[in-house]
Structures are given as C-alpha cells and as structure tokens.
Scaffold this active site. Structure first.
Site, PDB file in Angstrom:
ATOM      1  N   GLN A  80      -7.768  -4.871   9.329  1.00  0.00           N
ATOM      2  CA  GLN A  80      -6.752  -4.335  10.237  1.00  0.00           C
ATOM      3  C   GLN A  80      -7.280  -3.144  11.039  1.00  0.00           C
ATOM      4  O   GLN A  80      -6.502  -2.323  11.518  1.00  0.00           O
ATOM      5  CB  GLN A  80      -5.499  -3.944   9.449  1.00  0.00           C
ATOM      6  CG  GLN A  80      -4.824  -5.135   8.770  1.00  0.00           C
ATOM      7  CD  GLN A  80      -3.521  -4.755   8.101  1.00  0.00           C
ATOM      8  OE1 GLN A  80      -2.532  -4.435   8.749  1.00  0.00           O
ATOM      9  NE2 GLN A  80      -3.510  -4.792   6.779  1.00  0.00           N
ATOM     10  N   LYS A  94       0.824  -1.212   0.000  1.00  0.00           N
ATOM     11  CA  LYS A  94       0.000   0.000   0.000  1.00  0.00           C
ATOM     12  C   LYS A  94       0.863   1.268   0.000  1.00  0.00           C
ATOM     13  O   LYS A  94       0.516   2.262  -0.642  1.00  0.00           O
ATOM     14  CB  LYS A  94      -0.970   0.008   1.174  1.00  0.00           C
ATOM     15  CG  LYS A  94      -0.352   0.210   2.543  1.00  0.00           C
ATOM     16  CD  LYS A  94      -1.425   0.267   3.618  1.00  0.00           C
ATOM     17  CE  LYS A  94      -0.828   0.443   4.994  1.00  0.00           C
ATOM     18  NZ  LYS A  94      -0.099   1.698   5.177  1.00  0.00           N
ATOM     19  N   THR A  95       1.991   1.239   0.730  1.00  0.00           N
ATOM     20  CA  THR A  95       2.861   2.417   0.755  1.00  0.00           C
ATOM     21  C   THR A  95       3.436   2.685  -0.626  1.00  0.00           C
ATOM     22  O   THR A  95       3.541   3.838  -1.064  1.00  0.00           O
ATOM     23  CB  THR A  95       3.994   2.234   1.781  1.00  0.00           C
ATOM     24  OG1 THR A  95       3.432   1.941   3.054  1.00  0.00           O
ATOM     25  CG2 THR A  95       4.842   3.486   1.894  1.00  0.00           C
ATOM     26  N   ASP A 139      -4.125   7.483   4.167  1.00  0.00           N
ATOM     27  CA  ASP A 139      -3.632   6.144   4.508  1.00  0.00           C
ATOM     28  C   ASP A 139      -4.414   5.614   5.716  1.00  0.00           C
ATOM     29  O   ASP A 139      -4.905   6.383   6.537  1.00  0.00           O
ATOM     30  CB  ASP A 139      -2.137   6.241   4.845  1.00  0.00           C
ATOM     31  CG  ASP A 139      -1.467   4.879   4.921  1.00  0.00           C
ATOM     32  OD1 ASP A 139      -2.087   3.870   4.513  1.00  0.00           O
ATOM     33  OD2 ASP A 139      -0.310   4.818   5.388  1.00  0.00           O
ATOM     34  N   GLU A 140      -4.520   4.294   5.821  1.00  0.00           N
ATOM     35  CA  GLU A 140      -5.148   3.631   6.984  1.00  0.00           C
ATOM     36  C   GLU A 140      -6.538   4.209   7.280  1.00  0.00           C
ATOM     37  O   GLU A 140      -6.883   4.535   8.413  1.00  0.00           O
ATOM     38  CB  GLU A 140      -4.248   3.781   8.229  1.00  0.00           C
ATOM     39  CG  GLU A 140      -2.821   3.314   8.054  1.00  0.00           C
ATOM     40  CD  GLU A 140      -2.681   1.788   8.061  1.00  0.00           C
ATOM     41  OE1 GLU A 140      -3.711   1.094   7.968  1.00  0.00           O
ATOM     42  OE2 GLU A 140      -1.544   1.298   8.158  1.00  0.00           O
ATOM     43  N   ARG A 181       2.398  -9.675  10.784  1.00  0.00           N
ATOM     44  CA  ARG A 181       3.653  -8.944  10.958  1.00  0.00           C
ATOM     45  C   ARG A 181       4.841  -9.830  10.580  1.00  0.00           C
ATOM     46  O   ARG A 181       5.948  -9.340  10.364  1.00  0.00           O
ATOM     47  CB  ARG A 181       3.846  -8.480  12.410  1.00  0.00           C
ATOM     48  CG  ARG A 181       2.813  -7.511  12.989  1.00  0.00           C
ATOM     49  CD  ARG A 181       2.507  -6.360  12.083  1.00  0.00           C
ATOM     50  NE  ARG A 181       1.349  -6.661  11.259  1.00  0.00           N
ATOM     51  CZ  ARG A 181       1.043  -6.052  10.127  1.00  0.00           C
ATOM     52  NH1 ARG A 181       1.829  -5.115   9.663  1.00  0.00           N
ATOM     53  NH2 ARG A 181      -0.032  -6.370   9.438  1.00  0.00           N
TER      54      ARG A 181
END
Length: 743
Positions: free
Chosen positions: A249, A33-34, A218-219, A600
C-alpha cells in the site's frame, strides 16, 4: 479496567505483547492494524509505562482521532500525556516549545502550499524572474521535493546544473530567508527543523529520547526521508520502536515517500521482531482473490497471503463503456440497483478515480439523476477565499511578522490600493525590515497621504488591540469580534447573491469549527486553532454522517472502506498514468494503487473502462488497462462478471444520447461475383446490416473490437474500430471478414 487480549487473533496478540525492542508489523489491507496499535498502547499503559513516555505518529488527523476514541474504551486511566497525532502536528508542537533555539518565535505561522506559492511569486518578482515559466506553483513543488529528500539550499547550490535548476537555486535560498523573516515555516520545515534542532543541540535530542521511550508509527511505508530520520534519531537510545505498515500500500512516492524505508527496517534494527497480519476482516474472498492476483505481478514486495473467514461474496463486475459519459450513467444505474437490492444508503458507495479531472462527467450524471454526492479533494474548506481572508486577519494577531497574511489584510482594506501596498513593500525592503515594522512607524512616513496613513494606523491598532484581547476573552468571542470589525458578513449580505449566500454559509461553518475546538481543547488558544486548521487534510473533512455518495481519488481513499466501490477509468494512459509505463518502479506503484482501490471494497466491487474519453478538451480513443489484462483467465472466469456496451436508456446521460447496442448477425462483405458497381452497392446495402457506432465485432485477424466511427456509404464505407489487442484500425468494410455481435 481489564484489557482482554483474547479478542485478538493469535498474530495480533503476539504483536501487541511485544513491547521491548524494535518490532515490524506487516499489516495487510483490512487486517486490523488500528486495533493492534490501540491495543498495544493500552497494553503499554497496563504494563506500567507512563503515558508521558509514549509517542504515537499517524498520517492523518482522522486516524489519530479514531485511535484516541478506541483507547478511551480500553483503559480507565488518563492517557492525555501521550503525544499522539500526525507527524506535522506533533513536530509543530515540539517546535512551539523549542523554536527559540532556531531563532524563531513560538508563535510562528505555518504556511500552506498556497501561502508558499504566493511568497515564491513575490521572490521571483523581486529577483526579476518571469512567473510564467516556471510558475510559482511549479517552483514550490520542486522545492518541496528537495526538502522531502532533505536537500537544503546550500546543498542544492552544489549540485544544481541545468538552467532550470539554477533558477530554482536562487529562489530556494531567498525563500528560506523570507520564511525566517516572516517567522513562518512551511509544511516541509515542520519535519526538517526538528532534525536541525536535534543535530545542533544533542542535549535536546537526549531530552526527547528520554521523554519518548516508546514510539509507535502507523503507515511506515509512507514515510519520507525526513520522517525516517526523525524516527531513527528519537528511537536510537531505547529502540522501543513499533512500526506498522504494508509495502503493498505504498502509493505516495510522488510526495516523497520512500518504500525502501520499510524494506530496510530489518537492516536498521538488526534484532527487530516481525509479525504478519494476514487475516482480512473487511472484504469478501472474491475481492481478496482479485487483489492478490493483481499485486503478485509486482516483483519487489514482502511476501504475504491475505485470507478471510468471510464468505466468497458476489462476483466483481467489470464494465466496458463506449464513452466516459456512458461510464457515469451506468454507475448511476448500478447505484440505484444496489440500493434497491440490498436496502443500503447513498453513503455506502464510493466512486474512485485516478485523477481529479475525471470527476466532472461523474458529477454531471449524479446531478442529473438526483443522487447526492460529496467530493473529497476539491477546493478544501480552509482554502476558500473568504476563509483565507478571515484567517489572515487572525494570523497577524498571533504573528505580525507574517508578511503574506499582512499583505492579504492590506489588500482587503478599503482605501488602500496596490500603489500604497507596493510603496510599503519597497520601504520594508529598503530598510531590511518586515512590513509590520513599517506600519509601526507609519506616522512619520512622508511618502503617503494622511488619509492613507490613518488607514494603516488602524491596521496597526487592530493588531495591538486583539493581541491584548486574546489574553482576556474566550477564543469564540475573539473570532466573532474580528468578524464584526472587518464587516465581511455585512458585505456579503448586501451582495444578496447565491454565491454570497454560500460564502456566508462557509463563514458560519468556520464559527462552528472555532466553537467545537473551544469545547474540546483544554486550553483553546488562537495560536493552536490556527495550527490545527493549517494541518487539516482533505480526508479529515469526510463526513460519515452525510447520506451521500463519496467521490475521491484513490490516493485519498487509503485507510477507508465502503460496502460498494466503483473503480473508474481503467485505461492505458489514465490508470496506469502515462509515463509510469516507462519505469518499473512507477508501474509497480500504479499497480499498488490499483490494489489499494480494490481493497477499499467490503462486499461489492465495480470496475469500469471507456473506449472513448474526453482528455485535454478533445475526444481520445482509449485502450483498457494492462492491469485488467494481467488478471489470469481462470480468475476472470470464476469471480468476474463482464458487462458489455449496452446501456439502459432510462438513465439520463445529458447531451450524450446514443445507444451502444447493435444488431446480431454474421456477415462476409466480400462480393461473391463480379457485378456492376450499382449492383454491388445495392447488394451490400440490402443484404448486410449497417455497421454503426457502438457495434461489437470480431475480426478474423484483429479479434474483438468496437466500432468507434463510420465514414462513407455503400462500397466506400469505412469503419474506425478499436480492437482490444491491437488498438484502433481503419477497416474498408467491403473487404472485411467480421462477425457482428449483440452487445
């Protein structure tokens, strides 16, 4: 510089190229995504969009910094005019420009949670309310939750019903008044005040809608009501809004995040385009398989199917431990095993837990085995006493109206005691002014001695002197000069203790932070430095260069990745936390938290639970988490390796010296014939093994279990056994039909 979009996968490329109108990018864990966000900003610039027209919002400074670094490698033109940063930092910046519309000065202070709690304590005392129940911290949390929901004091007054809420109501009203008088805002105000600004002054909203024609968030699943409202207001005119998020998430409901924001995005922006990033670049297939089988138990979710071209990888290890100490010891053993086997470093490991209190036993074991570690989420650097003391001296230079900082300064000054401070507070309250206003006229006050008045005049002169000097000399010189004047380093050196040495080290680290800020900012002012440190999050301090095992809560770990991950404390009442099991929404958030923890991991995942753990000061018998029981049996058998209770004693476990291994033998302890008590007891003791703490057994009725404790001898002997399926049972051994296994 030519922007090569061919290095993106097809779905990533489509998401990047869609710049007109609203778009929602559902980005699964580790799906890049980044990369998509940074390429999209670079693509906007290459398409001729002015950097001045772009707003990019993140949830951590770390994410913003990483994006800036990546964009700098993608574009040759300057992109400094882009407003990119966290919600709080961006809107603090906007408020610095427009604060006077709301009656604030642009040099307003930003109160952290401790500052807010201290102010609330003073208000509670002023209102003659006891500060033990509720505590100022509890009140601060309650008010913060109200602000997250955009419930202001007057609105709350109309709905407050219970005695507790009525107490909060009066405090909340006075708290907002005090913040205004102090020329201060708390974290929540940094989001509420822009909304107030835009609604009261439509021309300002239009100004920033024209300014920010392209908005990227973002997020998005972590946005609260205030953040959602700001975004909607700013994007309403041009609707060039790109959001990136993953409902799986969403783990911050406790701090106001509303998962419905991402679910409702299509309703808010009817013509939005949807892109799904499902290819994972981070984890092995086994880790993704486990994550998928965990999250599928949530009823409310956006459909997605994570996949990877990575290899299947090693099995996940699920470890059963007798106690929390055993859990910590086995983590140490596995760290050394992994390092030896894979030739990796300490910094490649992270140990995750649901709550901070779990770290103590893990820290003990790491220290005893000489494993270096770094904790994220302990006492934050800028919350340490000596740092807060220095920052107070710096804050009153910028904003003398800040009563909380000024009181902290007065309480540090030799010769000024509590009685004097209380008198000054009373004078300020009597005259309806700030404490600094009292100091400005202190020479004419008759209630204080000449000696005390001279000391207060020194504080007054200090403020005026540095307000002048900050315009004349560099920031680093200002801070060094303040340190020399207040003499904190001299005092600590005279103490000459281990604690004072640590505090000196912290102050030197603060000087390094000031120097770094001065070197990297175009116009490094004291005001902007104080704003930056006010908005630093725990995760922003993660030092990736330090070769140490990282310890953190799962909430802190979102957005990070590590080669080897340990998820600890997978027990009912701990993970999921007690209380979450009563409500479906809370239970689903806990399951999402487990999903975040799993994803993670890049190459190896360990999960562990303990049968007994110290909680609230007493030993507590634990049941393994329902999340483990939800994993389908075929998945468990194919990708999970289970490790039982046996512990390698070569690893130090502190005071806990027991071994959890036991004999392997079948027995039926029911007497076969009538005999005397002495004969039966002798036969029981001689012919059957002693059932000891730690032995694993299978009972004909209750199934598999672990012996937790034994009481008595011979025919009177009883065992307390934790069974996986039914919990703890007390068994009279002479009647038991069980099989005892090797661990």
């Amino acid at each position: 510089m030519y922007l090569n979009l061919n290095i993106l996968n097809p779905e990533q490329k489509k998401a990047v190229e869609e710049i007109d109108g609203p778009s929602m990018i559902i980005a699964g864990a580790g799906s890049g995504k980044t990369r998509v966000l940074t390429f999209k900003i670079a693509y906007l610039l290459e398409s001729g969009v002015s950097p001045y027209e772009i707003l990019s919002l993140t949830f951590t400074n770390k994410a913003a910094t990483e994006m800036k670094e990546r964009i700098s490698k993608l574009v040759s033109s300057s992109f400094d005019k882009i407003w990119m940063g966290t919600f709080h930092s961006i809107f603090a910046r906007l408020l610095r420009i427009e604060a006077d519309y709301l009656g604030f000065n642009r040099n307003f202070s930003i109160y952290d949670t401790d500052d807010s709690a201290n102010l609330i304590k003073q208000i509670m005392i002023y209102l003659s309310q006891p500060t033990d129940n509720p505590t100022p911290k509890a009140v601060q949390n309650f008010i913060s939750n109200l602000k997250n929901k955009m419930i202001l004091p007057m609105e709350f007054s109309s709905v407050a019903k219970s005695l507790y809420e009525k107490k909060i109501e009066s405090i909340y009203l006075e708290y907002q008044k005090a913040l205004f008088k102090n020329n201060a805002m708390d974290f929540d105000d940094l989001l509420l005040k822009p909304i107030e600004l835009f609604k009261r002054y439509p021309e300002l909203l239009d100004k920033y809608q024209e300014r920010f024609k392209f908005i990227l968030v973002d997020e998005y699943q972590d946005t609260n009501k205030a953040q959602y409202t700001i975004i909607k207001l700013l994007a309403d005119k041009y609707k060039n809004l790109s959001i990136v998020g993953d409902d799986a998430q969403s783990i911050y409901k406790w701090r106001g995040a509303e998962i419905r924001n991402i679910f409702d995005f299509q309703d808010d922006f009817k013509d939005c385009k949807i892109f799904k990033l499902e290819q994972n670049y981070r984890s092995t297939q086994n880790i993704l398989t486990l994550a998928g089988n965990v999250i599928k138990n949530n009823k409310k979710q956006m459909e997605k199917n994570l996949w990877t071209e990575n290899h299947a990888g090693e099995n996940i290890h699920l470890i059963e431990n007798m106690t929390d100490r055993d859990e910590a010891v086995r983590i140490c053993r596995n760290i050394f095993d992994e390092m030896q086997r894979k030739k990796i470093n300490f910094k490649d490991f992270v140990i995750l837990y649901r709550t901070n209190v779990q770290s103590r036993t893990i820290e003990d074991a790491l220290r005893q085995n000489n494993i270096p570690y770094l904790i994220i989420g302990g006492i934050r650097f800028y919350q340490r006493k000596e740092i807060k003391d220095i920052l107070a001296f710096l804050k009153i230079i910028v904003n003398p109206k800040d009563n909380e900082s000024l009181l902290r300064v007065l309480n540090q000054k030799a010769g000024i005691g509590k009685t004097t401070v209380d008198k000054i507070i009373s004078m300020a309250e009597r005259d309806g002014v700030q404490i600094f206003d009292v100091l400005k006229n202190i020479a004419s006050v008759t209630e204080l001695s000449s000696k005390v008045k001279n000391l207060l005049i020194e504080v007054n002169n200090y403020v005026y002197k540095y307000q002048y000097l900050q315009e004349e000399i560099p920031l680093t010189e200002i801070v060094n000069s303040v340190l020399d004047e207040i003499g904190i380093l001299r005092t600590l050196r005279l103490e000459n203790t281990v604690e004072s040495e640590e505090r000196i080290g912290n102050i030197q680290e603060l000087l390094s932070a000031v120097a770094e800020f001065s070197d990297t900012e175009d116009e490094p002012t004291l005001e902007m430095f104080l704003q930056k440190v006010s908005l630093v999050a725990d995760i922003d301090n993660l030092d990736n260069q330090k070769n140490a095992v990282t310890l953190m809560t799962i909430h802190s770990a979102k957005g990070l990745e590590f080669p080897v991950v340990f998820i600890t404390g997978l027990e009912e009442g701990l993970f999921p936390v007690s209380g979450a099991t009563m409500y479906e929404d809370e239970l689903e958030e806990e399951r999402r938290l487990f999903y975040v923890a799993i994803t993670r991991a890049k190459s190896k995942l360990y999960m562990s639970f303990a049968n007994q753990r110290y909680r609230f000061g007493t030993p507590s018998f634990q049941m393994k988490s329902r999340f483990l029981k939800e994993i389908p049996e075929d998945i468990s058998k194919s990708i999970i390796t289970f490790e039982g209770l046996k512990i390698k004693t070569a690893f130090r476990s502190g005071a806990d010296k027991h071994s959890a291994s036991g004999p392997s033998v079948k027995f039926n302890s029911t007497p076969k014939k009538k005999s005397t008590a002495r004969e039966t007891e002798s036969e029981f003791n001689d012919n059957f093994p002693d059932i000891q703490k730690g032995v694993t057994v299978t009972h004909n009725t209750f199934g598999k279990g672990t012996v937790l404790n034994t009481v008595g001898k011979g025919l009177d002997k009883k065992a307390e056994i934790y069974f996986d399926d039914v919990g703890i049972k007390k068994i009279i051994l002479k009647y038991a039909k069980m099989t005892v296994h090797e661990s």
